[in-house]
Design an enzyme around this catalytic site. Structure first.
Site, PDB file in Angstrom:
ATOM      1  CG  HIS A  16      17.665  19.887 -24.722  1.00  0.00           C
ATOM      2  ND1 HIS A  16      18.128  20.003 -23.425  1.00  0.00           N
ATOM      3  CD2 HIS A  16      18.080  21.011 -25.353  1.00  0.00           C
ATOM      4  CE1 HIS A  16      18.786  21.135 -23.294  1.00  0.00           C
ATOM      5  NE2 HIS A  16      18.787  21.770 -24.457  1.00  0.00           N
ATOM      6  CD  GLU A 199      23.787  24.282 -20.722  1.00  0.00           C
ATOM      7  OE1 GLU A 199      22.942  25.198 -20.664  1.00  0.00           O
ATOM      8  OE2 GLU A 199      24.377  23.965 -21.785  1.00  0.00           O
TER       9      GLU A 199
HETATM   10  N1  HPA Z   1      21.816  26.226 -23.028  1.00  0.00           N
HETATM   11  C1  HPA Z   1      21.222  27.410 -22.944  1.00  0.00           C
HETATM   12  N2  HPA Z   1      20.770  28.054 -24.004  1.00  0.00           N
HETATM   13  C2  HPA Z   1      20.906  27.497 -25.197  1.00  0.00           C
HETATM   14  C3  HPA Z   1      21.515  26.274 -25.342  1.00  0.00           C
HETATM   15  C4  HPA Z   1      21.980  25.594 -24.191  1.00  0.00           C
HETATM   16  O1  HPA Z   1      22.526  24.477 -24.208  1.00  0.00           O
HETATM   17  N3  HPA Z   1      21.498  26.015 -26.672  1.00  0.00           N
HETATM   18  C5  HPA Z   1      20.887  27.034 -27.289  1.00  0.00           C
HETATM   19  N4  HPA Z   1      20.514  27.940 -26.403  1.00  0.00           N
HETATM   20 ZN    ZN Z   2      19.636  23.592 -24.812  1.00  0.00          ZN
END
Ligand code: HPA
Ligand code: ZN
Length: 326
Positions: A16, A199
């Site tokens: 990731h 997230e």
């Molecule tokens: N989340 C969503 N989109 C993203 C992220 C992330 O952590 N990093 C770069 N684009």
């Molecule tokens: Zn990401």
């Protein structure tokens, strides 16, 4: 052996990592200067000082502004080489890099310019450091599915060089279900599938990513802890989560690293991995993520080994092609 040396010596995969998120301010200014691009900040110091985020969107606004410095094929090459050099120093033996073509094509940069530069760096990293790598095209979820389908169309002549697709950018209000047709098409094309989910978004987005998009791994996924049935399923099906602890703290998903639920996920039997997400913005590459998380949560060396092993097992390298350290 001290913890830092122990972590660096562990063979690990990074699963990731947004390559645009590895653009350090020094390189951002160097590239902006050589390309004649104006940045919203006056100096490297002012840029770093602006990296105080309140949530995902406040980060994304800066991340897209910084990406404007990337114009030529060699910019993408230099960017990825700088990442691979750091990854090698951190004990990364395999990396699966996310890239966001829409961020660049929307500025008039050719899809091929981005891909050519990144792929050349992948070849050079293999030759120089023995790091294997894969490229994963991420669709921006704040844009429409039609925009994603048009991007997939641009990618079609290059599918031999693209191993998977993902879904990133602003999560809330942009559920996986918005991209049902796009990901069905990607599955038909035989691409590996991942998506950011859980997230900032609710556990229901993780379920959608699994059931509607057919993902093989979940990027982040920390909010799964709010849904007991989902936790049981993730443990049963051994779906890998690509967790990014320093990112989660910087974007205020958890206020402090000591409050992170990574150990809870691990203890529940989930296939947890540790990754850096956007290391230039979040204050640490992969080894730093391992070390800081181990200290904050009291992870044992056995647990750290488990996490590194998970990362190798969850990679998209076919069994037959795996090196001895896999
Ligand atoms: N989340 C969503 N989109 C993203 C992220 C992330 O952590 N990093 C770069 N684009
Ligand atoms: Zn990401």
């Amino acid at each position: 052996m001290d913890l830092d040396a122990f972590v660096r010596a562990l063979p690990k995969a990074e699963l990731h990592l947004h390559i645009e998120g590895s653009l350090e301010p020094e390189m951002m200014f160097e590239l902006a200067c050589r390309n004649g691009v104006a940045l919203p900040w006056d100096s490297v110091e002012a840029t770093r000082a602006a990296y105080a985020f309140s949530d995902l969107q406040s980060f994304l606004d800066l991340y897209y502004a910084g990406a404007a410095a990337l114009i030529q094929e060699r910019d993408f090459f230099d960017l990825a080489m700088a990442y691979f050099e750091r990854a090698h120093a951190d004990g990364v033996v395999h990396a699966e890099l996310f890239f966001d073509p829409q961020t660049h094509t929307a500025r008039g940069i050719a899809f091929e310019t981005v891909l050519d530069g990144l792929e050349r760096a992948c070849g050079e990293a293999q030759a120089r450091w023995g790091i294997s790598s894969r490229l994963i095209l991420c669709f921006l979820r704040h844009l429409s599915e039609e925009d994603g389908l048009a991007t997939l169309q641009q990618a079609l002549p290059h599918l031999a060089r693209i191993h998977g697709v993902g879904l990133d950018s602003s999560e809330k209000g942009h559920p996986p279900s918005k991209f049902l047709r796009l990901f069905a098409r990607c599955r038909e094309l035989g691409l590996h599938i991942v998506a950011h989910a859980g997230e900032e978004g609710p556990p229901a987005y993780i379920v959608e990513a699994l059931d509607l998009l057919g993902v093989e791994r979940i990027d982040h996924g920390v909010r799964a802890a709010e849904d007991a049935a989902l936790m049981a399923r993730l443990a049963r099906e051994q779906v890998a989560l690509t967790v990014c602890p320093l990112s989660n703290v910087k974007l205020c998903v958890f206020q402090r690293l000591e409050q992170h639920n990574l150990k809870q996920l691990l203890d529940a039997g989930l296939k947890v991995t540790i990754n850096s997400d956007d290391p230039a913005y979040f204050g640490g590459y992969i080894a730093q993520n391992y070390v800081d998380t181990a200290r904050a949560l009291g992870l044992s060396r056995v647990e750290l080994k488990r996490i590194a092993r998970n990362s190798l097992e969850a990679s998209f390298v076919p069994e037959a092609l795996r090196q001895p350290w896999f």
